[in-house]
Design a protein around this motif. Structure first.
Motif, PDB file in Angstrom:
ATOM      1  N   PHE A 132       0.814  -1.220   0.000  1.00 45.19           N
ATOM      2  CA  PHE A 132       0.000   0.000   0.000  1.00 45.19           C
ATOM      3  C   PHE A 132       0.849   1.274   0.000  1.00 45.19           C
ATOM      4  O   PHE A 132       0.457   2.297  -0.537  1.00 45.19           O
ATOM      5  CB  PHE A 132      -0.910  -0.028   1.243  1.00 45.19           C
ATOM      6  CG  PHE A 132      -1.648   1.259   1.510  1.00 45.19           C
ATOM      7  CD1 PHE A 132      -2.855   1.530   0.890  1.00 45.19           C
ATOM      8  CD2 PHE A 132      -1.128   2.204   2.393  1.00 45.19           C
ATOM      9  CE1 PHE A 132      -3.538   2.716   1.134  1.00 45.19           C
ATOM     10  CE2 PHE A 132      -1.795   3.395   2.645  1.00 45.19           C
ATOM     11  CZ  PHE A 132      -3.001   3.645   2.011  1.00 45.19           C
ATOM     12  N   PHE A 133       2.036   1.218   0.598  1.00 47.99           N
ATOM     13  CA  PHE A 133       2.774   2.437   0.947  1.00 47.99           C
ATOM     14  C   PHE A 133       3.643   3.045  -0.150  1.00 47.99           C
ATOM     15  O   PHE A 133       3.873   4.251  -0.168  1.00 47.99           O
ATOM     16  CB  PHE A 133       3.623   2.174   2.198  1.00 47.99           C
ATOM     17  CG  PHE A 133       2.774   1.888   3.412  1.00 47.99           C
ATOM     18  CD1 PHE A 133       2.330   2.922   4.206  1.00 47.99           C
ATOM     19  CD2 PHE A 133       2.379   0.592   3.716  1.00 47.99           C
ATOM     20  CE1 PHE A 133       1.513   2.687   5.305  1.00 47.99           C
ATOM     21  CE2 PHE A 133       1.564   0.334   4.802  1.00 47.99           C
ATOM     22  CZ  PHE A 133       1.134   1.378   5.603  1.00 47.99           C
ATOM     23  N   LYS A 134       4.132   2.217  -1.058  1.00 49.31           N
ATOM     24  CA  LYS A 134       5.161   2.663  -1.997  1.00 49.31           C
ATOM     25  C   LYS A 134       4.740   3.884  -2.816  1.00 49.31           C
ATOM     26  O   LYS A 134       3.670   3.903  -3.414  1.00 49.31           O
ATOM     27  CB  LYS A 134       5.540   1.510  -2.932  1.00 49.31           C
ATOM     28  CG  LYS A 134       6.913   1.721  -3.564  1.00 49.31           C
ATOM     29  CD  LYS A 134       7.409   0.456  -4.251  1.00 49.31           C
ATOM     30  CE  LYS A 134       8.682   0.735  -5.036  1.00 49.31           C
ATOM     31  NZ  LYS A 134       9.753   1.339  -4.220  1.00 49.31           N
ATOM     32  N   GLY A 135       5.581   4.914  -2.805  1.00 48.53           N
ATOM     33  CA  GLY A 135       5.358   6.091  -3.640  1.00 48.53           C
ATOM     34  C   GLY A 135       4.299   7.051  -3.129  1.00 48.53           C
ATOM     35  O   GLY A 135       3.991   8.042  -3.793  1.00 48.53           O
ATOM     36  N   LYS A 136       3.718   6.778  -1.961  1.00 48.07           N
ATOM     37  CA  LYS A 136       2.664   7.664  -1.435  1.00 48.07           C
ATOM     38  C   LYS A 136       3.227   8.653  -0.410  1.00 48.07           C
ATOM     39  O   LYS A 136       4.285   8.425   0.167  1.00 48.07           O
ATOM     40  CB  LYS A 136       1.559   6.829  -0.787  1.00 48.07           C
ATOM     41  CG  LYS A 136       0.750   6.008  -1.798  1.00 48.07           C
ATOM     42  CD  LYS A 136      -0.425   5.338  -1.143  1.00 48.07           C
ATOM     43  CE  LYS A 136      -1.308   4.702  -2.214  1.00 48.07           C
ATOM     44  NZ  LYS A 136      -1.662   3.322  -1.881  1.00 48.07           N
ATOM     45  N   LEU A 137       2.457   9.722  -0.217  1.00 49.84           N
ATOM     46  CA  LEU A 137       2.787  10.680   0.840  1.00 49.84           C
ATOM     47  C   LEU A 137       1.801  10.451   1.987  1.00 49.84           C
ATOM     48  O   LEU A 137       0.583  10.533   1.792  1.00 49.84           O
ATOM     49  CB  LEU A 137       2.667  12.114   0.308  1.00 49.84           C
ATOM     50  CG  LEU A 137       2.923  13.236   1.334  1.00 49.84           C
ATOM     51  CD1 LEU A 137       4.364  13.213   1.837  1.00 49.84           C
ATOM     52  CD2 LEU A 137       2.597  14.604   0.731  1.00 49.84           C
ATOM     53  N   ALA A 153       7.724   4.201   6.353  1.00 47.83           N
ATOM     54  CA  ALA A 153       8.791   4.793   5.540  1.00 47.83           C
ATOM     55  C   ALA A 153       9.644   3.707   4.882  1.00 47.83           C
ATOM     56  O   ALA A 153      10.009   3.817   3.703  1.00 47.83           O
ATOM     57  CB  ALA A 153       9.655   5.720   6.402  1.00 47.83           C
ATOM     58  N   LEU A 154       9.923   2.642   5.629  1.00 50.02           N
ATOM     59  CA  LEU A 154      10.687   1.526   5.047  1.00 50.02           C
ATOM     60  C   LEU A 154       9.939   0.907   3.870  1.00 50.02           C
ATOM     61  O   LEU A 154      10.547   0.459   2.900  1.00 50.02           O
ATOM     62  CB  LEU A 154      10.909   0.419   6.081  1.00 50.02           C
ATOM     63  CG  LEU A 154      12.114   0.459   6.993  1.00 50.02           C
ATOM     64  CD1 LEU A 154      12.240  -0.878   7.715  1.00 50.02           C
ATOM     65  CD2 LEU A 154      13.403   0.756   6.237  1.00 50.02           C
ATOM     66  N   PHE A 155       8.602   0.902   3.941  1.00 55.40           N
ATOM     67  CA  PHE A 155       7.789   0.315   2.877  1.00 55.40           C
ATOM     68  C   PHE A 155       7.682   1.240   1.669  1.00 55.40           C
ATOM     69  O   PHE A 155       6.969   0.948   0.715  1.00 55.40           O
ATOM     70  CB  PHE A 155       6.382  -0.035   3.388  1.00 55.40           C
ATOM     71  CG  PHE A 155       6.360  -1.055   4.500  1.00 55.40           C
ATOM     72  CD1 PHE A 155       7.427  -1.925   4.699  1.00 55.40           C
ATOM     73  CD2 PHE A 155       5.264  -1.156   5.346  1.00 55.40           C
ATOM     74  CE1 PHE A 155       7.415  -2.863   5.734  1.00 55.40           C
ATOM     75  CE2 PHE A 155       5.242  -2.091   6.376  1.00 55.40           C
ATOM     76  CZ  PHE A 155       6.315  -2.933   6.577  1.00 55.40           C
ATOM     77  N   GLY A 156       8.308   2.412   1.737  1.00 64.81           N
ATOM     78  CA  GLY A 156       8.416   3.241   0.540  1.00 64.81           C
ATOM     79  C   GLY A 156       7.540   4.477   0.493  1.00 64.81           C
ATOM     80  O   GLY A 156       7.497   5.172  -0.522  1.00 64.81           O
ATOM     81  N   ALA A 157       6.833   4.795   1.578  1.00 69.07           N
ATOM     82  CA  ALA A 157       6.055   6.036   1.590  1.00 69.07           C
ATOM     83  C   ALA A 157       6.955   7.180   2.048  1.00 69.07           C
ATOM     84  O   ALA A 157       7.873   6.969   2.841  1.00 69.07           O
ATOM     85  CB  ALA A 157       4.864   5.912   2.529  1.00 69.07           C
TER      86      ALA A 157
END
Ligand code: ZN
Length: 361
Positions: A132-137, A153-157
């Motif tokens: 769910f998190f990647k590339g999101k704010l 944050a580790l998952f890419g948000a």
């Protein structure tokens, strides 16, 4: 503070963007470690140790900083105590201040990332997962010592963590190596963001400690984009008897000094720890294990996954947090429907709490 944060910030009191004045920045460009945010309405908020302090009493909380940069905070010296004389603090302000202090203490004492809390995060956000998190704010409202924002944050948000208390210093310590984490000291009722900037906002284990939890929930909505997600976790009403006993104890324990709360919490945690270890030991005995796991002891089973520090911190939370509200499915159905969210999902985490997920229209 990374300067790109300015693109999403706005003064909570007038909605205008901030002008940034930098006193000190690290070697790399685009960051301010010490400075001031100046709003169009004249309010000024210090940036101390890289963290913007967008709170009304910032000048009282950071007197040395304000004195060192007196030219930018002239108003702060006109009449000390002026605000409290003209506008006596309401009971709500008083409750918020007590809560701020208690959690500042809690998450300074229990600031260590004793485990990575990844499974713990999934437990609170199910059915969402890592993808769910990647590339999101995203926004973590009430980030405490940083256990959830670290994983998001580790998952890419790209994550913004907000906390009203000194706990924000613990988050800073625990997320230091993550370039995609921004931190702000602010209050959920006065969030310093422009409307519709976040892809998602969550608040895990926080809203039930506010004087008006649903108002806290509602304040997350306008800063999330259309079709953006809002998800929360709050305490459950299900254990009515346990909660009633706890509230009786809390009538005393919330009024004693933090050191006493800490001693009390340690004592209860030690007894609890003994029970958890006994349960874990018996559950590992061949033949006995499956029978043990069938016993209605969800609390002990849950805590076998955590180190002592978590048990201890949870007891401190039970005894010290000035405010605790409890909810059921109906209450949260009301919250999401009054918030006009779609794709909603409300689910229990055993007897202990409720998750509520929804998306803006
Ligand atoms: Zn303003």
């Amino acid at each position: 503070m990374k300067h790109r944060l300015l693109d999403i910030l706005a003064c909570p009191w007038c909605g205008q963007p901030f002008e940034l004045r930098t006193y000190d920045s690290p070697q790399k460009t685009g960051e301010t470690t010490s400075g001031v945010l100046i709003s169009g309405c004249g309010r000024r908020f210090p940036i101390v140790r890289g963290i913007p302090r967008v709170i009304e009493n910032a000048t009282e909380l950071f007197p040395d900083f304000v004195h060192a940069h007196a030219a930018d905070f002239t108003d702060a010296f006109k009449a000390p105590g002026r605000r409290s004389n003209i506008d006596p603090k309401s009971r709500t302000d008083d409750a918020i201040e007590k809560t701020r202090k208690s959690f500042g203490y809690q998450w300074t004492v229990f600031r260590e990332m004793v485990i990575d809390f990844r499974e713990n995060f999934f437990y609170y956000i199910r059915p969402l997962d890592q993808s769910f998190f990647k590339g999101k704010l995203g926004l973590d409202m009430g980030c405490g010592f940083g256990r959830h924002i670290y994983n998001a944050a580790l998952f890419g948000a790209e994550m913004v963590g907000v906390d009203l208390s000194d706990a924000i210093e613990s988050t800073a310590e625990n997320t230091r190596e993550l370039p995609n984490v921004h931190l702000i000291q602010a209050d959920v009722y006065h969030l310093p963001f422009r409307p519709g900037v976040f892809d998602f906002a969550y608040s895990i284990g926080v809203l039930h400690h506010l004087p008006d939890p649903e108002r806290g929930y509602q304040s997350l909505l306008p800063i999330v984009k259309p079709r953006g997600a809002v998800f929360i976790w709050v305490y459950s009403k299900k254990r009515a008897v346990v909660n009633a006993i706890l509230e009786t104890a809390r009538a005393v324990t919330t009024r004693v000094p933090p050191k006493v709360q800490q001693g009390l919490s340690y004592t209860f945690a030690a007894v609890d720890w003994w029970a958890i270890k006994a349960y874990q030991g018996l559950a590992a005995v061949p033949g006995l294990g499956s029978a043990m796991r069938k016993l209605p002891l969800p609390r002990l089973r849950l805590y076998t996954h955590y180190p002592f520090q978590v048990v201890y911190a949870d007891w401190f939370d039970r005894f010290a947090a000035p405010i605790r509200f409890y909810y059921d499915e109906n209450d949260l159905t009301g919250w999401v429907s009054r918030a006009k969210l779609t794709h909603t999902s409300i689910s229990p985490t055993g007897l202990f709490g409720w998750r509520a997920y929804g998306e803006r229209e």
